[in-house]
Design an enzyme around this catalytic site. Structure first.
Site, PDB file in Angstrom:
ATOM      1  N   GLU A  61      15.762   2.521  49.464  1.00 52.12           N
ATOM      2  CA  GLU A  61      15.749   1.339  50.330  1.00 52.12           C
ATOM      3  C   GLU A  61      15.007   0.191  49.660  1.00 52.12           C
ATOM      4  O   GLU A  61      14.393   0.354  48.601  1.00 52.12           O
ATOM      5  CB  GLU A  61      15.089   1.686  51.673  1.00 52.12           C
ATOM      6  CG  GLU A  61      13.638   2.093  51.533  1.00 52.12           C
ATOM      7  CD  GLU A  61      12.997   2.585  52.839  1.00 52.12           C
ATOM      8  OE1 GLU A  61      13.704   3.133  53.696  1.00 52.12           O
ATOM      9  OE2 GLU A  61      11.775   2.407  52.961  1.00 52.12           O
ATOM     10  N   HIS A  99      12.896  -3.814  50.922  1.00 48.87           N
ATOM     11  CA  HIS A  99      12.417  -4.652  52.027  1.00 48.87           C
ATOM     12  C   HIS A  99      11.559  -5.754  51.449  1.00 48.87           C
ATOM     13  O   HIS A  99      11.179  -5.715  50.270  1.00 48.87           O
ATOM     14  CB  HIS A  99      11.620  -3.811  53.041  1.00 48.87           C
ATOM     15  CG  HIS A  99      10.835  -2.687  52.425  1.00 48.87           C
ATOM     16  ND1 HIS A  99       9.772  -2.923  51.586  1.00 48.87           N
ATOM     17  CD2 HIS A  99      10.990  -1.338  52.472  1.00 48.87           C
ATOM     18  CE1 HIS A  99       9.293  -1.752  51.176  1.00 48.87           C
ATOM     19  NE2 HIS A  99      10.015  -0.768  51.679  1.00 48.87           N
ATOM     20  N   HIS A 107       4.919  -2.312  48.941  1.00 52.35           N
ATOM     21  CA  HIS A 107       4.317  -0.975  49.082  1.00 52.35           C
ATOM     22  C   HIS A 107       3.231  -0.821  48.020  1.00 52.35           C
ATOM     23  O   HIS A 107       3.487  -1.044  46.832  1.00 52.35           O
ATOM     24  CB  HIS A 107       5.356   0.121  48.854  1.00 52.35           C
ATOM     25  CG  HIS A 107       6.151   0.477  50.056  1.00 52.35           C
ATOM     26  ND1 HIS A 107       7.096   1.480  50.058  1.00 52.35           N
ATOM     27  CD2 HIS A 107       6.132  -0.007  51.314  1.00 52.35           C
ATOM     28  CE1 HIS A 107       7.637   1.573  51.246  1.00 52.35           C
ATOM     29  NE2 HIS A 107       7.077   0.681  52.035  1.00 52.35           N
ATOM     30  N   HIS A 139      13.872   1.318  45.807  1.00 56.07           N
ATOM     31  CA  HIS A 139      12.913   2.359  45.407  1.00 56.07           C
ATOM     32  C   HIS A 139      13.180   3.657  46.149  1.00 56.07           C
ATOM     33  O   HIS A 139      13.697   3.661  47.268  1.00 56.07           O
ATOM     34  CB  HIS A 139      11.470   1.900  45.644  1.00 56.07           C
ATOM     35  CG  HIS A 139      11.169   1.566  47.072  1.00 56.07           C
ATOM     36  ND1 HIS A 139      11.547   0.380  47.650  1.00 56.07           N
ATOM     37  CD2 HIS A 139      10.538   2.268  48.051  1.00 56.07           C
ATOM     38  CE1 HIS A 139      11.154   0.347  48.909  1.00 56.07           C
ATOM     39  NE2 HIS A 139      10.549   1.485  49.183  1.00 56.07           N
ATOM     40  N   CYS A 178       0.432   5.272  51.172  1.00 55.55           N
ATOM     41  CA  CYS A 178       1.164   4.017  51.068  1.00 55.55           C
ATOM     42  C   CYS A 178       0.529   2.994  52.008  1.00 55.55           C
ATOM     43  O   CYS A 178       0.522   3.180  53.228  1.00 55.55           O
ATOM     44  CB  CYS A 178       2.635   4.227  51.410  1.00 55.55           C
ATOM     45  SG  CYS A 178       3.598   2.706  51.336  1.00 55.55           S
TER      46      CYS A 178
END
Lengths: 161, 161
Positions: free
Chosen positions: A75, A77, A81, A115, A129
């Protein structure tokens, strides 16, 4: 393995001691949760524990753990992270590159970068995370975007598992 | 041990690989920094590495490490500390209570709660600490506040080291 499917907020806010003891990659007063809703995205053998989430913290710290052979969703975004591998080893795909990762290595996932994490070294792999408390939802690759990624044989082999 | 006294921002922004390898409780492209400016507050044998700090992250993740016998400053502030012990063992004072802590235990420091970490178990102790990127400055105890804390013999023994 049992996973509580729902809100960890209650458990966190009820925590009374400032210390939550660690034992076997579980923490006191911290629920073992499903990684995501089943069927919402592809993933395998991965769980989630929310270690720190509260209204006066602008970041959240979560712990994800994969059994051997497990993987997170491929995914991307807008949010970053900030990852620290807490347990074991494996590989991660970041953009178009596959990287070997081991305990305590740091991984930065830049905005809008594809990733995925894979526990493909025969041992469980767990990672911390840190994310912003307010963040966008992950995006899944289109068929075309997946084809572009798989054009690299190393990436294709990684994604095949 | 060498400590770079100044800005870690440069090193972080110049990082090119998404992976920063871990070796001996140091991370690639991550400076080993002084805990605080010398003389600004009481502390002993403690260093700092900023693992994640960037303008698009609302939290920061730092790693602090104390040599055996080392301790952090006794202080309090409005912002929350979200701590995970990454290495070793020791004790921490949180409010009026002393707690033994070991690797991977979690510690929540509530707003305006006096706290101090001590590597008093004969081994180095290192911990991750997540904080808000925007936060207030720590406050030191007045003589009277310190007397109140030391009224408890367990706290007094802890603070004496």
């Amino acid at each position: 393995m049992r996973c509580a499917p729902t809100s960890e907020t209650k458990a966190l806010s009820e925590t009374k001691s400032p210390i939550r003891r660690f034992s076997g990659f579980r923490w006191e007063d911290t629920d073992l949760l499903a990684y995501k809703d089943e069927g919402s995205a592809p993933f395998k053998a991965i769980t989630r524990q929310t270690l720190f989430r509260r209204s006066d913290l602008h970041g959240e710290l979560r712990y994800f753990e994969m059994a051997p052979g497990g993987y997170s969703t491929l995914e991307r975004h807008e949010h970053v992270h900030a990852v620290l591998i807490l347990r074991g080893a494996g590989e991660c795909l970041v953009g178009g590159e596959v990287h070997k990762i081991s305990t305590n290595d740091l991984v930065t996932i830049e905005p809008m970068t594809w990733h995925q994490f894979r526990a493909n070294a025969g041992v469980p792999m767990g990672f911390l995370c840190m994310v912003n408390a307010e963040r966008d939802k992950p995006q899944l690759p289109s068929e075309e975007e997946r084809r572009v990624l798989e054009a690299d044989p190393k990436v294709a082999a990684f994604l095949k598992g």
